[in-house]
Design a protein around this motif. Structure first.
Motif, PDB file in Angstrom:
ATOM      1  N   HIS A 185       0.846  -1.187   0.000  1.00  0.00           N
ATOM      2  CA  HIS A 185       0.000   0.000   0.000  1.00  0.00           C
ATOM      3  C   HIS A 185       0.887   1.246   0.000  1.00  0.00           C
ATOM      4  CE1 HIS A 185       0.740   0.427   4.333  1.00  0.00           C
ATOM      5  NE2 HIS A 185       0.447  -0.851   4.445  1.00  0.00           N
ATOM      6  N   GLY A 186       0.267   2.394  -0.250  1.00  0.00           N
ATOM      7  CA  GLY A 186       1.039   3.622  -0.453  1.00  0.00           C
ATOM      8  C   GLY A 186       1.947   3.990   0.703  1.00  0.00           C
ATOM      9  N   TYR A 187       1.438   3.908   1.925  1.00  0.00           N
ATOM     10  CA  TYR A 187       2.258   4.304   3.066  1.00  0.00           C
ATOM     11  C   TYR A 187       3.395   3.314   3.319  1.00  0.00           C
ATOM     12  CZ  TYR A 187      -0.493   8.366   4.171  1.00  0.00           C
ATOM     13  OH  TYR A 187      -1.078   9.602   4.102  1.00  0.00           O
ATOM     14  N   GLU A 188       3.208   2.087   2.915  1.00  0.00           N
ATOM     15  CA  GLU A 188       4.308   1.130   3.015  1.00  0.00           C
ATOM     16  C   GLU A 188       5.429   1.517   2.053  1.00  0.00           C
ATOM     17  OE1 GLU A 188       4.980  -3.732   3.027  1.00  0.00           O
ATOM     18  OE2 GLU A 188       3.065  -2.883   2.385  1.00  0.00           O
ATOM     19  N   LEU A 189       5.069   1.984   0.860  1.00  0.00           N
ATOM     20  CA  LEU A 189       6.069   2.448  -0.106  1.00  0.00           C
ATOM     21  C   LEU A 189       6.812   3.671   0.445  1.00  0.00           C
ATOM     22  CD1 LEU A 189       3.921   2.058  -3.329  1.00  0.00           C
ATOM     23  CD2 LEU A 189       5.994   0.750  -2.794  1.00  0.00           C
ATOM     24  N   ILE A 190       6.074   4.577   1.080  1.00  0.00           N
ATOM     25  CA  ILE A 190       6.711   5.758   1.694  1.00  0.00           C
ATOM     26  C   ILE A 190       7.710   5.319   2.762  1.00  0.00           C
ATOM     27  CG2 ILE A 190       6.280   7.761   3.178  1.00  0.00           C
ATOM     28  CD1 ILE A 190       3.611   8.117   1.637  1.00  0.00           C
ATOM     29  N   ARG A 191       7.304   4.355   3.605  1.00  0.00           N
ATOM     30  CA  ARG A 191       8.199   3.890   4.674  1.00  0.00           C
ATOM     31  C   ARG A 191       9.443   3.220   4.103  1.00  0.00           C
ATOM     32  NH1 ARG A 191       9.164  -0.693   6.686  1.00  0.00           N
ATOM     33  NH2 ARG A 191       7.375  -1.724   5.731  1.00  0.00           N
ATOM     34  N   LEU A 192       9.259   2.419   3.048  1.00  0.00           N
ATOM     35  CA  LEU A 192      10.415   1.751   2.438  1.00  0.00           C
ATOM     36  C   LEU A 192      11.399   2.764   1.846  1.00  0.00           C
ATOM     37  CD1 LEU A 192       8.604  -1.236   0.701  1.00  0.00           C
ATOM     38  CD2 LEU A 192      10.267  -1.395   2.585  1.00  0.00           C
TER      39      LEU A 192
END
Length: 201
Positions: free
Chosen positions: A24-31
């Motif tokens: 999901h989008g916030y997981e991409l931001i965290r990565l």
């Protein structure tokens, strides 16, 4: 957005992250934040429009569950990744260099913050000593058992100063900060020091 992601390179890196599995989008931001050691994190306003564009182009798809979209790469997205494999290698090298530069800059700014804290502590300590010397020189001796209200206030100033210095040191060690946060911290410390200089002269 950090300059390594100019000219459509963020889109390429998002495909690379999604090639590792749906996210999901916030997981991409965290990565991305993890990849930059916490020194850079894209905003939701940067990531989601690019994901929507990739979806329009048929390079990613999404499923929705619990009000959250999970994105996954399509065969067309994998084909683009394969075609741009050389660009991806160069991008990874540029990211590594950018992280090294950002780490150096952040270290320099942290040292500047610590220097400002040391200056503030030194100025306050010196002002406290001078105030005590002036009080002792100007006033008749007091009985040893009573320090007087000013002595108590000076002791409290010492305690606050040490607590302030310890808290700032703890905060600067606790996590990574953005350049903007660290520069603002330096300005705040310099402003506090200037104000105390004017007050205590």
């Amino acid at each position: 957005m950090t300059s390594v992601f100019s000219h459509g390179r963020l889109r390429l890196y998002l495909l690379k992250l999604l090639d590792d599995g749906p996210k999901h989008g916030y997981e991409l931001i965290r990565l991305l934040e993890d990849r930059f050691l916490g020194l850079y994190a894209p905003s939701a306003g940067t990531i989601y429009p690019r994901l929507q564009r990739l979806e329009v182009e048929g390079l990613v798809g999404h499923t929705a569950a619990g009000g959250r979209k999970t994105y996954e790469i399509t065969d067309a997205g994998r084909a683009e990744l394969h075609q741009r494999a050389g660009e991806l290698v160069a991008l990874e090298a540029d990211i590594a260099a950018s992280v090294a530069d950002l780490s150096t800059l952040a270290g320099d700014i942290r040292n500047e913050v610590r220097g400002s804290v040391r200056d503030l502590k030194r100025e306050l300590s010196e002002a406290t000593r001078q105030t005590r010397r002036t009080r002792w020189d100007a006033a008749p001796p007091r009985p040893a058992s009573t320090g007087g209200p000013q002595a108590e206030l000076l002791d409290e100033l010492d305690r606050r100063l040490h607590a302030f210095s310890a808290e700032v040191s703890r905060l600067t060690r606790a996590r990574q900060f953005s350049d903007s946060q660290l520069r603002t911290a330096i300005r705040l410390l310099d402003g506090a020091l200037d104000g105390l200089r004017r007050l205590l002269r």
